[in-house]
Design a protein around this motif. Structure first.
Motif, PDB file in Angstrom:
ATOM      1  N   MET A  21       0.848  -1.194   0.000  1.00  0.00           N
ATOM      2  CA  MET A  21       0.000   0.000   0.000  1.00  0.00           C
ATOM      3  C   MET A  21       0.880   1.239   0.000  1.00  0.00           C
ATOM      4  SD  MET A  21      -2.897   1.131   2.790  1.00  0.00           S
ATOM      5  CE  MET A  21      -3.676   2.712   2.677  1.00  0.00           C
ATOM      6  N   ASN A  22       0.597   2.162  -0.925  1.00  0.00           N
ATOM      7  CA  ASN A  22       1.385   3.384  -1.030  1.00  0.00           C
ATOM      8  C   ASN A  22       0.785   4.441  -0.114  1.00  0.00           C
ATOM      9  OD1 ASN A  22       2.856   5.580  -1.717  1.00  0.00           O
ATOM     10  ND2 ASN A  22       2.545   5.419  -3.936  1.00  0.00           N
ATOM     11  N   SER A  23       1.522   4.783   0.937  1.00  0.00           N
ATOM     12  CA  SER A  23       1.006   5.739   1.918  1.00  0.00           C
ATOM     13  C   SER A  23       1.553   7.142   1.718  1.00  0.00           C
ATOM     14  CB  SER A  23       1.349   5.260   3.341  1.00  0.00           C
ATOM     15  OG  SER A  23       2.749   5.169   3.495  1.00  0.00           O
ATOM     16  N   SER A  24       2.301   7.363   0.626  1.00  0.00           N
ATOM     17  CA  SER A  24       2.881   8.689   0.408  1.00  0.00           C
ATOM     18  C   SER A  24       1.784   9.707   0.128  1.00  0.00           C
ATOM     19  CB  SER A  24       3.861   8.661  -0.766  1.00  0.00           C
ATOM     20  OG  SER A  24       3.196   8.280  -1.946  1.00  0.00           O
ATOM     21  N   LYS A  25       1.975  10.918   0.598  1.00  0.00           N
ATOM     22  CA  LYS A  25       0.988  11.983   0.408  1.00  0.00           C
ATOM     23  C   LYS A  25       1.103  12.559  -1.004  1.00  0.00           C
ATOM     24  CE  LYS A  25       0.905  13.370   5.265  1.00  0.00           C
ATOM     25  NZ  LYS A  25       1.117  14.474   6.229  1.00  0.00           N
ATOM     26  N   PRO A  26      -0.011  13.029  -1.560  1.00  0.00           N
ATOM     27  CA  PRO A  26       0.069  13.635  -2.896  1.00  0.00           C
ATOM     28  C   PRO A  26       0.921  14.891  -2.875  1.00  0.00           C
ATOM     29  CG  PRO A  26      -2.085  14.045  -1.889  1.00  0.00           C
ATOM     30  CD  PRO A  26      -1.370  13.053  -1.012  1.00  0.00           C
ATOM     31  N   VAL A  27       1.618  15.125  -3.962  1.00  0.00           N
ATOM     32  CA  VAL A  27       2.484  16.290  -4.072  1.00  0.00           C
ATOM     33  C   VAL A  27       1.686  17.424  -4.699  1.00  0.00           C
ATOM     34  CG1 VAL A  27       4.583  17.218  -5.093  1.00  0.00           C
ATOM     35  CG2 VAL A  27       4.533  14.845  -4.281  1.00  0.00           C
ATOM     36  N   HIS A  28       1.601  18.534  -4.002  1.00  0.00           N
ATOM     37  CA  HIS A  28       0.880  19.695  -4.508  1.00  0.00           C
ATOM     38  C   HIS A  28       1.861  20.669  -5.138  1.00  0.00           C
ATOM     39  CE1 HIS A  28      -2.873  18.518  -2.611  1.00  0.00           C
ATOM     40  NE2 HIS A  28      -2.195  18.254  -1.501  1.00  0.00           N
ATOM     41  N   PRO A  29       1.472  21.312  -6.231  1.00  0.00           N
ATOM     42  CA  PRO A  29       2.367  22.310  -6.821  1.00  0.00           C
ATOM     43  C   PRO A  29       2.605  23.455  -5.843  1.00  0.00           C
ATOM     44  CG  PRO A  29       0.164  22.452  -7.781  1.00  0.00           C
ATOM     45  CD  PRO A  29       0.194  21.205  -6.937  1.00  0.00           C
ATOM     46  N   ARG A  30       3.777  24.044  -5.942  1.00  0.00           N
ATOM     47  CA  ARG A  30       4.125  25.153  -5.050  1.00  0.00           C
ATOM     48  C   ARG A  30       3.139  26.300  -5.250  1.00  0.00           C
ATOM     49  NH1 ARG A  30       7.161  29.736  -5.722  1.00  0.00           N
ATOM     50  NH2 ARG A  30       7.706  29.104  -7.843  1.00  0.00           N
ATOM     51  N   GLN A  31       2.580  26.765  -4.151  1.00  0.00           N
ATOM     52  CA  GLN A  31       1.630  27.871  -4.242  1.00  0.00           C
ATOM     53  C   GLN A  31       2.360  29.146  -4.618  1.00  0.00           C
ATOM     54  OE1 GLN A  31      -0.551  28.069  -0.549  1.00  0.00           O
ATOM     55  NE2 GLN A  31      -2.164  26.748  -1.370  1.00  0.00           N
ATOM     56  N   ARG A  32       1.734  29.890  -5.515  1.00  0.00           N
ATOM     57  CA  ARG A  32       2.337  31.141  -5.954  1.00  0.00           C
ATOM     58  C   ARG A  32       1.777  32.297  -5.125  1.00  0.00           C
ATOM     59  NH1 ARG A  32       1.308  31.706 -12.100  1.00  0.00           N
ATOM     60  NH2 ARG A  32      -0.359  30.174 -11.853  1.00  0.00           N
ATOM     61  N   ARG A  33       2.650  33.234  -4.781  1.00  0.00           N
ATOM     62  CA  ARG A  33       2.225  34.373  -3.978  1.00  0.00           C
ATOM     63  C   ARG A  33       1.195  35.203  -4.738  1.00  0.00           C
ATOM     64  NH1 ARG A  33       5.879  39.418  -1.546  1.00  0.00           N
ATOM     65  NH2 ARG A  33       4.079  40.586  -0.735  1.00  0.00           N
ATOM     66  N   ILE A  34       0.231  35.742  -4.008  1.00  0.00           N
ATOM     67  CA  ILE A  34      -0.820  36.594  -4.564  1.00  0.00           C
ATOM     68  C   ILE A  34      -0.717  37.994  -3.950  1.00  0.00           C
ATOM     69  CG2 ILE A  34      -3.319  37.025  -4.552  1.00  0.00           C
ATOM     70  CD1 ILE A  34      -3.743  34.031  -4.857  1.00  0.00           C
ATOM     71  N   TRP A  35      -0.831  38.996  -4.792  1.00  0.00           N
ATOM     72  CA  TRP A  35      -0.948  40.394  -4.350  1.00  0.00           C
ATOM     73  C   TRP A  35      -2.369  40.854  -4.677  1.00  0.00           C
ATOM     74  CZ3 TRP A  35       3.328  38.284  -6.441  1.00  0.00           C
ATOM     75  CH2 TRP A  35       4.559  38.521  -5.827  1.00  0.00           C
ATOM     76  N   ASP A  36      -3.106  41.259  -3.675  1.00  0.00           N
ATOM     77  CA  ASP A  36      -4.434  41.836  -3.887  1.00  0.00           C
ATOM     78  C   ASP A  36      -4.242  43.309  -4.246  1.00  0.00           C
ATOM     79  OD1 ASP A  36      -7.017  42.764  -3.838  1.00  0.00           O
ATOM     80  OD2 ASP A  36      -7.515  41.943  -1.875  1.00  0.00           O
ATOM     81  N   ILE A  37      -4.563  43.681  -5.459  1.00  0.00           N
ATOM     82  CA  ILE A  37      -4.346  45.063  -5.907  1.00  0.00           C
ATOM     83  C   ILE A  37      -5.672  45.819  -6.044  1.00  0.00           C
ATOM     84  CG2 ILE A  37      -2.139  44.559  -7.007  1.00  0.00           C
ATOM     85  CD1 ILE A  37      -3.608  44.527  -9.728  1.00  0.00           C
ATOM     86  N   SER A  38      -6.674  45.362  -5.299  1.00  0.00           N
ATOM     87  CA  SER A  38      -7.994  45.986  -5.325  1.00  0.00           C
ATOM     88  C   SER A  38      -8.108  47.049  -4.231  1.00  0.00           C
ATOM     89  CB  SER A  38      -9.079  44.935  -5.093  1.00  0.00           C
ATOM     90  OG  SER A  38      -8.903  43.829  -5.935  1.00  0.00           O
ATOM     91  N   ALA A  39      -8.691  48.179  -4.579  1.00  0.00           N
ATOM     92  CA  ALA A  39      -8.966  49.209  -3.584  1.00  0.00           C
ATOM     93  C   ALA A  39     -10.136  48.785  -2.702  1.00  0.00           C
ATOM     94  CB  ALA A  39      -9.284  50.530  -4.276  1.00  0.00           C
TER      95      ALA A  39
END
Length: 219
Positions: free
Chosen positions: A1-19
């Motif tokens: 049984m493969n118990s390894s966790k799924p690999v998620h892509p690196r999250q990219r930083r977000i800048w909220d530029i909304s007033a």
């Protein structure tokens, strides 16, 4: 049984530029200010809060539709969305004066993507109207269009000077079939390339739409 966790892509930083949009958010003089009242509030007889809001579609960060500056132009609900999402460059022209001239951005125009946002404020005035806002020189927009730019943005309230009645820069946008974002908040954004996501609402009869605009770090 493969118990390894799924690999998620690196999250990219977000800048909220909304007033921020709230009571007191500055608007172009004479435009409709933001107002809100409660139609329903949570109580023993009501399970929800429900508000009614009144606002100009130009309140806060927004996208102008061609209808805003062309009586025969498309409404914001009919404008194709492709211009509002994709590679983008942020260029600094902080304190450049009343108009963004070509020399203020020439240092950063090599290999431009189709979207360009220009930061003119060190701190964008989210709580007051600025009658001396910085705008684009029409010739600057023409040169950006010649380089393939499809969308321009700015952290001030207009791409034209506040007193303008001819709206020369908006007329360049009309003639070159470009899109425009205004009232962005770029205070925390360094010069460079990002992914822009700034989708307008599907307001099928309106001349503009508020945005929740973000920049995302390039992968």
């Amino acid at each position: 049984m493969n118990s390894s966790k799924p690999v998620h892509p690196r999250q990219r930083r977000i800048w909220d530029i909304s007033a921020p949009v709230r009571v007191g958010t500055p608007v172009f003089p004479g435009d409709t200010e933001y107002a809100q009242e409660w139609n329903a509030t949570i109580s023993p007889n009501c399970p929800v809060n429900v508000a009614t809001i009144t606002l100009s579609p130009h309140v806060g960060s927004h996208a102008d539709a061609p209808l805003h500056y062309d009586p025969n132009g498309a409404t914001i609900g009919d404008v194709p969305l492709e211009a509002y999402i994709g590679p983008c460059r942020v260029i600094h022209a902080i304190g450049c004066g009343p108009l963004i001239q070509w020399e203020h951005i020439a240092h950063a125009v090599a290999d431009l993507p189709e979207r360009v946002l220009v930061r003119t404020y060190r701190n964008m005035p989210v709580d007051r109207w600025d009658p001396e806002l910085t705008a684009y020189a029409p010739q600057t927009i023409e040169r950006l269009a010649d380089l393939g730019v499809k969308l321009i943005g700015i952290d001030s309230a207009s791409i034209d000077p506040a007193p303008s009645k001819t709206l020369d820069s908006h007329q360049v946008i009309r003639r070159r079939d470009m899109r425009v974002l205004e009232n962005l908040v770029l205070d925390e954004v360094e010069e460079g390339d990002y992914e822009l996501i700034a989708l307008p609402l599907k307001l099928v009869t309106a001349d503009a739409s508020p945005l929740r605009a973000i920049l995302r770090a390039c992968s």
